[in-house]
Design a protein around this motif. Sequence first.
Motif, PDB file in Angstrom:
ATOM      1  N   ILE A 413     -48.877  81.506  71.988  1.00  0.00           N
ATOM      2  CA  ILE A 413     -49.117  80.591  72.844  1.00  0.00           C
ATOM      3  C   ILE A 413     -48.039  80.364  73.947  1.00  0.00           C
ATOM      4  O   ILE A 413     -46.915  80.537  73.747  1.00  0.00           O
ATOM      5  CB  ILE A 413     -49.031  79.224  72.153  1.00  0.00           C
ATOM      6  CG1 ILE A 413     -50.428  78.995  71.269  1.00  0.00           C
ATOM      7  CG2 ILE A 413     -49.576  77.843  73.277  1.00  0.00           C
ATOM      8  CD1 ILE A 413     -50.571  77.869  70.617  1.00  0.00           C
ATOM      9  N   HIS A 414     -48.555  80.389  75.326  1.00  0.00           N
ATOM     10  CA  HIS A 414     -47.603  80.396  76.417  1.00  0.00           C
ATOM     11  C   HIS A 414     -48.062  79.026  77.253  1.00  0.00           C
ATOM     12  O   HIS A 414     -49.225  79.109  77.923  1.00  0.00           O
ATOM     13  CB  HIS A 414     -47.581  81.624  77.098  1.00  0.00           C
ATOM     14  CG  HIS A 414     -47.112  81.484  78.584  1.00  0.00           C
ATOM     15  ND1 HIS A 414     -45.484  81.416  78.646  1.00  0.00           N
ATOM     16  CD2 HIS A 414     -47.210  81.420  79.893  1.00  0.00           C
ATOM     17  CE1 HIS A 414     -45.146  81.523  79.873  1.00  0.00           C
ATOM     18  NE2 HIS A 414     -46.294  81.375  80.749  1.00  0.00           N
ATOM     19  N   ASP A 415     -47.147  78.212  77.367  1.00  0.00           N
ATOM     20  CA  ASP A 415     -47.532  76.961  78.268  1.00  0.00           C
ATOM     21  C   ASP A 415     -46.444  77.096  79.765  1.00  0.00           C
ATOM     22  O   ASP A 415     -45.231  77.734  79.520  1.00  0.00           O
ATOM     23  CB  ASP A 415     -46.999  75.805  77.516  1.00  0.00           C
ATOM     24  CG  ASP A 415     -47.809  75.134  76.483  1.00  0.00           C
ATOM     25  OD1 ASP A 415     -48.903  76.114  76.115  1.00  0.00           O
ATOM     26  OD2 ASP A 415     -47.781  74.174  75.739  1.00  0.00           O
ATOM     27  N   ARG A 416     -47.156  76.496  80.672  1.00  0.00           N
ATOM     28  CA  ARG A 416     -46.624  76.667  82.048  1.00  0.00           C
ATOM     29  C   ARG A 416     -46.785  75.310  82.603  1.00  0.00           C
ATOM     30  O   ARG A 416     -47.791  74.817  82.657  1.00  0.00           O
ATOM     31  CB  ARG A 416     -46.957  77.587  82.821  1.00  0.00           C
ATOM     32  CG  ARG A 416     -46.052  77.819  84.043  1.00  0.00           C
ATOM     33  CD  ARG A 416     -46.926  78.924  85.007  1.00  0.00           C
ATOM     34  NE  ARG A 416     -48.087  78.843  85.347  1.00  0.00           N
ATOM     35  CZ  ARG A 416     -49.287  79.206  85.215  1.00  0.00           C
ATOM     36  NH1 ARG A 416     -49.018  80.147  84.261  1.00  0.00           N
ATOM     37  NH2 ARG A 416     -50.399  78.929  85.784  1.00  0.00           N
ATOM     38  N   LEU A 417     -45.432  74.603  83.411  1.00  0.00           N
ATOM     39  CA  LEU A 417     -45.676  73.184  83.728  1.00  0.00           C
ATOM     40  C   LEU A 417     -45.463  73.379  85.202  1.00  0.00           C
ATOM     41  O   LEU A 417     -44.508  74.410  85.603  1.00  0.00           O
ATOM     42  CB  LEU A 417     -44.614  72.390  83.052  1.00  0.00           C
ATOM     43  CG  LEU A 417     -44.844  72.292  81.251  1.00  0.00           C
ATOM     44  CD1 LEU A 417     -43.672  71.277  81.161  1.00  0.00           C
ATOM     45  CD2 LEU A 417     -45.971  71.921  81.219  1.00  0.00           C
ATOM     46  N   LYS A 418     -46.045  72.454  86.054  1.00  0.00           N
ATOM     47  CA  LYS A 418     -45.863  72.245  87.421  1.00  0.00           C
ATOM     48  C   LYS A 418     -44.467  71.535  87.843  1.00  0.00           C
ATOM     49  O   LYS A 418     -44.269  70.507  87.379  1.00  0.00           O
ATOM     50  CB  LYS A 418     -46.981  71.844  87.970  1.00  0.00           C
ATOM     51  CG  LYS A 418     -46.782  71.531  89.550  1.00  0.00           C
ATOM     52  CD  LYS A 418     -48.255  70.778  90.072  1.00  0.00           C
ATOM     53  CE  LYS A 418     -47.904  70.711  91.771  1.00  0.00           C
ATOM     54  NZ  LYS A 418     -49.233  69.920  92.085  1.00  0.00           N
ATOM     55  N   GLY A 419     -43.747  72.078  88.188  1.00  0.00           N
ATOM     56  CA  GLY A 419     -42.483  71.508  88.904  1.00  0.00           C
ATOM     57  C   GLY A 419     -41.173  71.187  87.658  1.00  0.00           C
ATOM     58  O   GLY A 419     -40.401  70.292  87.859  1.00  0.00           O
ATOM     59  N   GLN A 420     -41.757  71.726  86.295  1.00  0.00           N
ATOM     60  CA  GLN A 420     -40.578  71.352  85.250  1.00  0.00           C
ATOM     61  C   GLN A 420     -40.628  72.926  84.523  1.00  0.00           C
ATOM     62  O   GLN A 420     -41.183  73.612  84.795  1.00  0.00           O
ATOM     63  CB  GLN A 420     -41.180  70.491  84.368  1.00  0.00           C
ATOM     64  CG  GLN A 420     -41.740  69.197  84.965  1.00  0.00           C
ATOM     65  CD  GLN A 420     -42.437  68.282  83.881  1.00  0.00           C
ATOM     66  OE1 GLN A 420     -42.101  68.389  82.815  1.00  0.00           O
ATOM     67  NE2 GLN A 420     -42.961  67.168  84.455  1.00  0.00           N
ATOM     68  N   GLU A 421     -39.467  72.766  83.872  1.00  0.00           N
ATOM     69  CA  GLU A 421     -39.053  74.076  83.026  1.00  0.00           C
ATOM     70  C   GLU A 421     -40.182  74.220  81.827  1.00  0.00           C
ATOM     71  O   GLU A 421     -40.479  73.150  81.258  1.00  0.00           O
ATOM     72  CB  GLU A 421     -37.967  73.725  82.507  1.00  0.00           C
ATOM     73  CG  GLU A 421     -37.128  74.944  81.460  1.00  0.00           C
ATOM     74  CD  GLU A 421     -35.889  74.780  81.033  1.00  0.00           C
ATOM     75  OE1 GLU A 421     -35.292  75.658  80.190  1.00  0.00           O
ATOM     76  OE2 GLU A 421     -35.248  73.756  81.220  1.00  0.00           O
ATOM     77  N   SER A 422     -40.669  75.357  81.651  1.00  0.00           N
ATOM     78  CA  SER A 422     -41.707  75.489  80.619  1.00  0.00           C
ATOM     79  C   SER A 422     -41.087  75.528  79.436  1.00  0.00           C
ATOM     80  O   SER A 422     -39.980  76.337  79.205  1.00  0.00           O
ATOM     81  CB  SER A 422     -42.324  76.813  81.114  1.00  0.00           C
ATOM     82  OG  SER A 422     -43.162  76.434  82.310  1.00  0.00           O
TER      83      SER A 422
END
Length: 680
Positions: A413-422
Amino acid sequence: MGKKTDIIISLLLASAVPASGSDAFTSPAASAEAALADTIHLGRDVVITARRTPVRADILPVQTLSGDELRRLNSNSVADALRYFSGVQVKDYGGVGGIKTVNIRSMGTNHTGVVYDGMELGNAQNGQIDLGQFSLDNIEAVSLYNGQRSQILQPAKDFGSAGTVYMRTRTPHFAEGERVHARATLRAGSFDLFNPSVLAELKLSESLSAQLSAEYLTSSGKYKFRYRRVTPAGELAYDTTAVRQNGDIDAMRLEVNLHGLLQSGSWSAKAYHYSSERGVPGAIVNNVWRRGERIWDNNSFAQARYTGILGRFTTLNNIKYACYKTHYVNNDDKQIKVDNHYTQKELYISSSNEYALTGFWRASVSYDMTLNTLWSDMYGFASPTRLSNFIAAATALEFPQVKVQASALGTFIHDRLKGQESPSDKHVFTPAAFVSVTPLRSVKALSLRAFYKRSFRMPTFNDLYYADMGNSKLSPERVAQYNVGILYDTAPSSGLIAAARLSADVYYNRVKDKIVAYPKGQQFRWTMLNLGVVSIKGIDVSGLITVRPLSELYLTLRAQYTFQRAIDVTNPEDNYYRHQIPYIPRNSGSVVANAQWRGWSLNYSWIYVGERYNQQENIRYNYTQPWYTSDISASYDFRLGKTGMRVLAEVNNLLSQDYDVILNYPMPKRNYRFTLVVEI
């Protein structure tokens, strides 16, 4: 523990063919006919002539409701039907449009996979599927598996759930010369219920058929309830009769299915849309009887499935795209005004491949990819994206008296956030092993089974990524399951007893970093926390007997019982150490009695849920009383020329019991429903 205004239970809680035998609850009349004759009647007047094959035990515990069984029960949705399965807790927030979630063996709703016609329904936002959104009108079978399904040819994700609900829509069957089937259903009843639906099946060619299903549901949701509360000292605090407000619903469901046959396989395709506007009645606290919350849902998905067979090799390939839109408004004068939109999208691709190495040994490899995104117009929203990859390998050995199955699942699982550290990626390996033994050659109806399985689930987007409401410190849940069971299943070809079945399973589940959600005042706001370690010990017992005292009279009695001790064993210094976790009863069960004579059917069902606690500490202040309900229904099937007719009358909560499934969410008292079905 702050307010979680945007935790969407997306109205929340929001097929494979189940294996035969085991704990499957088939229609008593159909079971008896199958045992006593060579003719099995399926669906409409489609007749398949064949000798009934001997009952064969599943490796894994499975419970199934199908065909006439579903039509007779006092059930309008899939969630209603699941109440009759052992080891299941259905959280019902009341009313026709109320949210309904399911929890298997106290492991939590997020560990329960929901598969619709072979593909799992997803909700990365809150991990829950609202089973109240799925009608039984076009459902042919509902099955519940503990562990996983007894097949190794399945998508990789299906190996990951601790328990799975499988819903299978009706597949068209046409007799010689038939090209069209049609069915119209009209329900009306208490709370201003009006619920028409239509189902049309078309034979487009010898290898292609189509099905269209449409349904409309509206209800005011207004019902009387009694609100009575006693203080810990035993003094009466409240005792009021009121009418439930803001529980209205206006919903529509459209579904199109295509089924095709190929020279070396088959394919199917589905397009689904559900839209609704509903009020969220909220909890009855501090003499507040009406809430200002409303939710609009627009859920759509399209999926396709291909199965190909080439000698010893079989391939199963799936693709799906889903878009779920939710609009949540809170105009309550005493709370913060909220008007938020959420859009959740999912792309799912799966390929499963099985090879028969020998006549008794098979192996499979599966790969799934899921891409989830979530958008909201909230200020500073993280807009998370999650890429999930699943790789599974499985093998199965089958001998005359022993069946063995093993699997291993890798989750990435790989999560990516907008404007934040993933956050860091997650890599998890979860194995499983299953065995079924028929100890006596002379008694093939008796079998023993056991399994061990590990499963894993990531916290949802709601759990993690709301800056002032989510809990970014949540740890993923990990579950270890152990199960030992026995099954006796027989269908004598003659005599008074047409079918008899008895099964018992003893299980132990250990959940590490269990995530628990509590509704706090508003149904759209939740408190999320890790309980640490939860120990779950339980027993599931179910039995069924069908007798035929007269040639056309069938009497069936079915019973299920569950004992569970689900306790928090995290820290001996906690006040709630070794206390039963919230909303899990020690004792629960159901009894269903049915009588069928010619076209007449009389059905009585009784459901019991024992005492529970609504918070972590098992103290008198948090005590929630046990409840039980009695439902009764009567139906008559007849024909007018070539037209089939059915009339059905139901009385639910016959004794007009006052009860809450969830504290401060009162359920309806005695209520009625009438159904007319016309089929050509």
